[in-house]
Design an enzyme around this catalytic site. Sequence first.
Site, short mmCIF file in Angstrom:
data_model
loop_
_atom_site.label_atom_id
_atom_site.label_comp_id
_atom_site.label_asym_id
_atom_site.label_seq_id
_atom_site.Cartn_x
_atom_site.Cartn_y
_atom_site.Cartn_z
N TYR A 169 0.78 -1.02 0.09
CA TYR A 169 -0.06 0.19 -0.02
C TYR A 169 0.89 1.10 -0.09
O TYR A 169 1.56 1.47 0.95
CB TYR A 169 -0.81 -0.13 1.18
CG TYR A 169 -1.80 1.18 1.30
CD1 TYR A 169 -2.26 2.05 0.64
CD2 TYR A 169 -2.58 0.84 2.63
CE1 TYR A 169 -3.13 2.98 0.61
CE2 TYR A 169 -3.65 1.94 2.67
CZ TYR A 169 -3.99 3.00 1.95
OH TYR A 169 -4.95 3.87 2.10
N LYS A 192 -1.06 -1.14 -4.13
CA LYS A 192 -2.32 -0.24 -3.93
C LYS A 192 -1.53 0.99 -4.27
O LYS A 192 -1.07 1.81 -3.25
CB LYS A 192 -2.87 -0.30 -2.64
CG LYS A 192 -4.13 0.54 -2.43
CD LYS A 192 -4.75 0.36 -1.24
CE LYS A 192 -5.88 1.41 -1.19
NZ LYS A 192 -6.42 1.44 0.25
N VAL A 196 -8.86 -0.61 -5.18
CA VAL A 196 -9.31 -0.84 -3.81
C VAL A 196 -10.18 0.47 -3.35
O VAL A 196 -9.59 1.48 -3.34
CB VAL A 196 -8.03 -0.81 -3.22
CG1 VAL A 196 -8.19 -1.25 -1.60
CG2 VAL A 196 -7.35 -2.29 -3.68
#
Length: 307
Positions: free
Chosen positions: A136, A165, A207
């Site tokens: 992330y 992400k 996401v």
Amino acid sequence: MSIIWKGVMPAVTTPFTANDELDLELFKVNIKAQLQAGVHGLVLGGTLGEASTLTDKERRILTREAVALADGKVPVLMNIAEQTTKAAINLAKTAEEDGAKGLMMLPPMRYKASDAEVVAYFKAVANSTSLPIMIYNNPIDYKIEVTLDMFEELLKACPNIQAVKESTRDTTNITRIKNRFGNRLAIMTGVDTIALESLLIGAEGWVAGLVDAFPAETVAIYELQKAGRIQEAIAIYRWFMPLLELDINPKLVQYIKLASTYTNIGSEYVRAPRLVLQGDERKAIIKIIEDALKTRPTLPEYKHLNH
């Protein structure tokens, strides 16, 4: 299940009761709504899941519940947002034991680690588990950027680091990643307000945040653009944008939870130190939600466009 990094993966909220306990009945309602809408995975314990406020026991309960509800149809991922490498490795281990099929991982929390320390941290956790990992990358909110050079080192050393992400809010980063790594690093866009453009230039998935209140609209945008029905996707996206902007505010948890009460798949209870919205701010957010509901689009049949 090896993870196919594509489609919409909600960063699900953690519902609480008025007594500050997990609201597992409402959790089931929301997860079922996500699955019904056609999401492609579930991400637990992220920013929207109020990760920093959950106990290890609560995380394990949520993981097991989500795994049971998903019933093998989509993968369940647990987010790792820890202060120590030891704690991160332990969370990876318990997530795998509880049935999670993948991990999302932030750099170390609180301490502003150097590039070398961040790489060492990710490597240590990746080497401790067989689960596939999505890094992330959110330097805006978490103050540490995972650079392409850092990814180069990680991808060489850790085959289970498979996705990012991408939340730098710089869409050109998608093209840089593609040019450098090809398909070795899948890209999941992590910012609602630039999601459609990110998908159109190469992100494999999303996401998502407002999906917690509007699952069907979110999945419809993904499926329509994938099928080449771009104008239809854009029309829904334009309607959605005032809501999507709730995702890029420091109070995104409160905003999105409030929105989910209006679609009957969530509650607005948050865990302190967060507080439910009050006063003029509350009125302003309610107006955005109510205005959107008045003009909510009728969605085309989107579920089987790409199968």
